[in-house]
Write an enzyme that holds these catalytic residues in place. Structure first.
Site, PDB file in Angstrom:
ATOM      1  N   ASN A  22       0.857  -1.191   0.000  1.00 40.35           N
ATOM      2  CA  ASN A  22       0.000   0.000   0.000  1.00 40.35           C
ATOM      3  C   ASN A  22       0.890   1.236   0.000  1.00 40.35           C
ATOM      4  O   ASN A  22       1.780   1.359   0.849  1.00 40.35           O
ATOM      5  CB  ASN A  22      -0.915   0.012   1.232  1.00 40.35           C
ATOM      6  N   SER A  45      -5.028  -0.233  -2.957  1.00 44.16           N
ATOM      7  CA  SER A  45      -5.521   1.118  -2.729  1.00 44.16           C
ATOM      8  C   SER A  45      -6.677   1.004  -1.754  1.00 44.16           C
ATOM      9  O   SER A  45      -7.630   0.262  -2.011  1.00 44.16           O
ATOM     10  CB  SER A  45      -5.971   1.720  -4.058  1.00 44.16           C
ATOM     11  N   GLU A  46      -6.618   1.731  -0.636  1.00 45.14           N
ATOM     12  CA  GLU A  46      -7.558   1.449   0.454  1.00 45.14           C
ATOM     13  C   GLU A  46      -9.002   1.811   0.125  1.00 45.14           C
ATOM     14  O   GLU A  46      -9.909   1.416   0.846  1.00 45.14           O
ATOM     15  CB  GLU A  46      -7.100   2.116   1.756  1.00 45.14           C
ATOM     16  N   ASN A  47      -9.221   2.536  -0.976  1.00 44.38           N
ATOM     17  CA  ASN A  47     -10.604   2.798  -1.374  1.00 44.38           C
ATOM     18  C   ASN A  47     -11.236   1.592  -2.061  1.00 44.38           C
ATOM     19  O   ASN A  47     -12.394   1.666  -2.474  1.00 44.38           O
ATOM     20  CB  ASN A  47     -10.676   4.029  -2.285  1.00 44.38           C
ATOM     21  N   SER A  87     -11.448  -3.834   2.658  1.00 46.33           N
ATOM     22  CA  SER A  87     -10.139  -3.239   2.392  1.00 46.33           C
ATOM     23  C   SER A  87      -9.325  -3.111   3.684  1.00 46.33           C
ATOM     24  O   SER A  87      -8.136  -3.445   3.732  1.00 46.33           O
ATOM     25  CB  SER A  87     -10.330  -1.857   1.762  1.00 46.33           C
TER      26      SER A  87
END
Lengths: 210, 237
Positions: A22, A45-47, A87
């Protein structure tokens, strides 16, 4: 090589084959386009995307496909999409091998501050607090000094913390440090033309040079 | 209650008509991606005030939740990142707007928990930081964790790619983000869909949010789908 380029070039060496990685917003984003070309690395990607690809062409632009920095991206073959709870299950649950984050201050103890300047800047922590507490390894990249020339590598952080004792490695434009707990900060490498004397002068935090 | 025929509304104005002053809203989206544009515009037009809004971000000054801020309709925001919005900063620093900053993973989990009948949970996120102030700390196997409380909302506003009149929803790419969790956390969940399909057309294996979580559905009109940061590569000739 500019200070930022030196940081990015050194940080790229932290990413090994087979890793789930990340990359935070800001300086780490500059690593993404190079890393997204590597077939042996998947960028999270944390979204809600595992498998960030390069920036799209005009024809590929898609408002529904962005990274956590809200930039339009593409997805690599084998990518997956998921909701924000899943996530952060990946992140908090220790499934992400490496998080590379930007920093405002890092202390000798491996504390990180990167989300708030009281009375001045209200942005929020986003996913940074989850990342530093959950990723298997946390690397912080930042310029060694602020724009006033003061060391951002502090004895103690003065800004509100993102995490306490969470940094495994710090990469600045001058040097690479590791944190071994109990406030032990160890010099790993000098970068560019930096000398040990110069580094000591420019670093507020005490460190061990082996 | 299964009120399949009654779930479909004509438009956003009808779907949000009973949202009152002082309501708590959970709103889907990440940045401007996957936000319920029509429902936000309808709230701007009907003028409800003193809203508490739970949403990862607060839009930008002239789009998304930012238009409710600019119209002074929001009393409190619960968010993880609000760095794109000058009006937000002004209202916060002046004391007009109350803000609770929550780590992004904690925010997602609080809504998931709220919709799941779980009142709270322990997380390692935020231990030793200002967000731990006043919260219970408990050790599990020698490691400290924070107690965080679930979030529920009077209304949840989500945007989906496809939906049917049973309320089953499918999201597209990273426009999914917080939407499924927001849908779970709402006592009344209002979904605007880009396409309303016939019952049976969605493959049950591919439904992201089962219709039981969704009370109202309408077809979104004239979505702008604004891009916040347009980054492109140029192809070499």
């Amino acid at each position: 090589m500019s200070p930022r380029d030196r940081i990015i070039a050194r940080a790229a060496l932290e990413i090994s084959d087979g890793m789930y990685v990340n990359l935070g917003i800001g300086l780490p984003t500059l690593l993404a386009n190079a890393a997204s070309d590597r077939s042996d690395v998947l960028l999270q990607s944390e979204n809600g995307l595992l498998g960030i690809g390069p920036y799209p062409t005009e024809a590929e632009l898609d408002a529904d496909l962005i990274n956590a920095g809200k930039e339009t991206v593409t997805a690599v073959a084998g990518a997956s999409y998921f909701d924000s709870a899943e996530s952060f299950a990946m992140i908090r649950g220790g499934h992400i091998d490496l998080a590379i984050l930007g920093g405002m201050e890092v202390s000798a103890n491996g504390d990180l501050a990167n989300w708030m300047i009281p009375g001045k800047m209200v942005k929020g922590m986003g996913g940074a607090m989850d990342l530093v507490s959950g990723a298997k390894r946390t690397v912080v990249i930042m310029e060694h000094a602020n724009k006033h020339g003061e060391s951002k590598v502090k004895r103690e952080c003065t800004l509100p913390l993102t995490g306490r004792g969470v940094v495994d490695r710090l990469i600045t434009d001058l040097a690479v440090f590791d944190f071994r707990g109990q406030g032990e900060m160890v010099l790993v490498e000098l970068l560019g033309d930096t000398t040990l004397d110069e580094l000591r002068e420019k670093t507020e935090a005490p460190f061990i040079a082996l | 209650m299964l009120r399949a025929m009654g779930k479909v509304y004509s438009d956003a104005t009808a779907a949000v008509a009973d949202i009152r002053d002082g309501a708590t809203l959970a709103v889907g989206g990440f940045g401007l991606c996957g936000i319920p544009e029509n429902a936000i515009t309808a709230l701007r037009e009907n003028g409800v005030r003193d809203l508490t809004v739970v949403s990862n971000n607060c839009g930008v000054d002239d789009f998304g939740l930012g238009i409710l801020l600019a119209n002074h309709q929001i009393r409190k925001m619960v968010s993880s990142y609000v760095g794109e919005n000058k009006i937000f900063e002004q209202q916060f620093l002046s004391g007009e707007l109350e803000v609770e900053l929550v780590p992004q993973g904690t925010l997602a989990e609080r809504m998931r928990a709220g919709g799941s009948g779980i009142p709270g949970f322990y997380t390692p996120t935020g231990v030793g930081t200002p967000i731990a102030d006043g919260k219970e700390l408990r050790d599990f196997d020698g490691v400290p964790y924070l107690l965080e409380h679930a979030i529920t909302a009077d209304f949840a506003l989500v945007r989906a790619w496809k939906g049917d009149r049973l309320g089953n929803l499918v999201f597209r790419k990273t426009a999914r983000n917080f939407n499924p969790l927001v849908a779970m956390a709402g006592r009344v969940t209002i979904a605007e869909v880009e396409e309303l399909v016939e019952v049976g057309e969605l493959d049950g294996d591919h439904v992201h949010t089962p219709g039981v979580f969704v009370q109202r559905v309408f077809v979104a009109q004239g979505l702008e789908k604004r891009i916040e940061r347009r980054t492109v590569t140029t192809v070499e000739a």
